[in-house]
Design a protein around this motif. Structure first.
Motif, PDB file in Angstrom:
ATOM      1  N   ILE B 265       0.841  -1.201   0.000  1.00  0.00           N
ATOM      2  CA  ILE B 265       0.000   0.000   0.000  1.00  0.00           C
ATOM      3  C   ILE B 265       0.880   1.257   0.000  1.00  0.00           C
ATOM      4  O   ILE B 265       0.644   2.205  -0.764  1.00  0.00           O
ATOM      5  CB  ILE B 265      -0.944   0.005   1.230  1.00  0.00           C
ATOM      6  N   VAL B 266       1.929   1.250   0.833  1.00  0.00           N
ATOM      7  CA  VAL B 266       2.811   2.430   0.923  1.00  0.00           C
ATOM      8  C   VAL B 266       3.512   2.663  -0.412  1.00  0.00           C
ATOM      9  O   VAL B 266       3.525   3.784  -0.937  1.00  0.00           O
ATOM     10  CB  VAL B 266       3.830   2.250   2.083  1.00  0.00           C
ATOM     11  N   ILE B 267       4.041   1.582  -1.008  1.00  0.00           N
ATOM     12  CA  ILE B 267       4.753   1.721  -2.297  1.00  0.00           C
ATOM     13  C   ILE B 267       3.791   2.243  -3.372  1.00  0.00           C
ATOM     14  O   ILE B 267       4.125   3.151  -4.136  1.00  0.00           O
ATOM     15  CB  ILE B 267       5.370   0.357  -2.730  1.00  0.00           C
ATOM     16  N   ASN B 269       1.196   4.067  -3.038  1.00  0.00           N
ATOM     17  CA  ASN B 269       0.850   5.472  -2.812  1.00  0.00           C
ATOM     18  C   ASN B 269       2.027   6.398  -3.118  1.00  0.00           C
ATOM     19  O   ASN B 269       1.822   7.500  -3.629  1.00  0.00           O
ATOM     20  CB  ASN B 269       0.343   5.677  -1.386  1.00  0.00           C
TER      21      ASN B 269
END
Lengths: 201, 283
Positions: B265-267, B269
């Motif tokens: 999810i972080v990557i 975003n």
């Protein structure tokens, strides 16, 4: 059916001994009926697959052959050797349980790729969802609680306030829906489930 | 998909699924066998409540155990269920097992029972007197009601013994004689409607962490007294009873799965923001 259903409903909220005894007997009868319904369900499975095999429908009729063979073997072997026999346990551990577990495990890979592709903060609402997702995922990991026990109240707040509120709403909604459906059934207004009047003469 | 001429932000946002899946497999294996399994530093509130309730039971109390799992999810419930039962056996609590789900009875027979049977033998449990396996009873709510009105309504146990011949049922004449309900799975509504609401019986449950919001509803109303959430809760319970088991062993792999989801999810975003700021094409 409506009268019997009404009696069971009244008994749940009252303590009239005569009614309690009557509903107790009805419950025992319901257990016996449900047991027969299981047998009826088994016959229906056989009938459905027999129809598939006979008509070679849908291109998957050979799966019906496998189903019928497995079902027949497990019933006969289970009756003959008991459910604690090696073969019966093997069927459960290495066929049924593994098939289900494999299905669930595959969904783990989908979840990872879906989280990567779908959880992007394209709007303010998506951003809120994203934060909630990360908090719940982070809080649910056992390792987090091993090293960061202080995170638990944040995770708990998300679960016990917004998430439980939504869950409660759905539970109450489903409860009211079930009640409404029950009353319609008791009054004979709901014919979809019982399929009354659909039989071709 | 044409990858040539695209910048690093675009490539970051379009990692192939196969690489993500392979990373998950490698991390799972490393986590299962390579990483240390540290004990939990704190115990969740509802796991502690579950432990305290079972701990407060007098020896000889009667527990009603139900396993309403399905084959797909049972592994996530098992550490908590086995932990609860081992704790109950240590407290010399008598156990009556009854299932209203056909899958649950198989899971109890093949997975839970073999795990707790040695402890029962160690504690001198005697079948019929200290524990009884009633197996699957069809009918859902009606089955609970029939059992609670009079256990003899069920007729026989799973081995074909007449219930009237089992000494445990000299003590259990109705649902009012049950002191605690130990539940694992999802469909707890029947037990809540027919036993908890009628007899005010305390109940504890374990299920997978994803079902927590459904159980919170009953925890907040007080109908459920304690809850063990999936692997994480199972691991905490194993720590409480001092017996690391499946929950402790598998907890690192579960953590890795969750962390990889967060990393994904972080990557995604970062890539999304990068593409917004710098565009998709090479510069």
């Amino acid at each position: 059916m409506g009268i019997l259903g009404g009696l069971v409903l009244i008994e749940y909220y009252t303590t009239i001994p005569a009614l309690n005894n009557l509903v107790s007997k009805l419950s025992t009868m319901a257990v016996i009926l449900a047991s027969f319904a299981s047998v009826l369900g088994l016959f229906n499975i056989y009938r459905y697959h027999y129809g598939n095999i006979k008509n070679k429908e849908g291109g998957l009729w050979y799966l019906s052959i496998i189903t019928v063979c497995l079902l027949t073997f497990s019933i006969l072997y289970g009756l003959y050797a008991g459910i604690y026999s090696d073969v019966y346990q093997w069927m459960w551990f290495y066929l049924a349980a593994q098939t289900y577990a494999a299905g669930l495990s595959i969904s783990g890979f989908y979840m990872i790729t879906a989280a990567y592709r779908a959880c992007v903060a394209r709007s303010a609402e998506a951003f809120v969802l994203l934060i909630a997702t990360i908090v719940i995922l982070f809080g649910s990991a056992p390792l987090t609680m091993a090293y960061l026990p202080g995170f638990k109240p944040i995770d708990n707040w998300f679960l016990s306030v917004p998430s439980a509120a939504a869950g409660r709403g759905m539970t109450i909604g489903a409860g009211i829906g079930t009640l409404a459906l029950g009353f319609r059934l008791l009054y004979g207004k709901e014919k979809m489930i019982t399929r009354v009047g659909e039989e071709k003469v | 998909m044409e990858r040539k001429g695209k910048n690093v932000w675009w490539k970051l946002g379009h990692i192939r699924s196969v690489y993500l899946s392979l990373t998950l497999i490698v991390l799972f294996i490393v986590a299962m066998f390579g990483l240390p399994k540290p004990p939990p530093k704190s115990i969740s509130l509802y796991v502690q409540k579950t432990y305290d309730l079972i701990e407060s039971m007098e020896p000889g109390s009667i527990a009603f155990f139900q396993c309403s799992n399905d084959y797909a999810w049972y592994v996530t419930h098992i550490p908590g269920a086995i932990g609860m039962l081992k704790h109950a056996i240590d407290k010399k609590i008598k156990i009556i097992e009854l299932e209203t789900s056909n899958e649950g009875t198989m899971i109890f027979s093949y997975v839970i029972l073999p795990a707790i049977l040695p402890r029962m033998e160690e504690m001198g449990y005697e079948y019929g007197k200290d524990w009884v396996k009633l197996g699957y009873v069809a009918g859902g709510d009606a089955a609970y009601k029939a059992f609670c009105d009079d256990p003899r309504n069920i007729g026989t146990d799973v081995f074909g013994n007449d219930i009237e011949d089992l000494p445990l049922f000299d003590e259990v004449k109705s649902g009012a004689d049950i002191d605690i309900i130990l539940f694992t799975g999802y469909g707890l509504h029947g037990a809540i409607r027919q036993i908890v609401s009628r007899y005010d019986t305390p109940m504890v449950a374990c299920s997978h962490a994803g079902g927590l919001q459904w159980f919170f509803v009953f925890l907040q109303t007080g109908q459920l007294d304690g809850f063990i959430h999936g692997w994480s809760g199972g691991r905490e319970y194993e720590h409480l009873i001092g017996e690391p088991g499946l929950g402790t062993f598998g907890s690192m792999a579960v953590s890795v799965g969750f962390y990889l989801c967060i990393a994904g999810i972080v990557i995604a975003n970062i890539a999304f923001v990068g593409m917004k700021l710098f565009g998709e094409d090479k510069k």
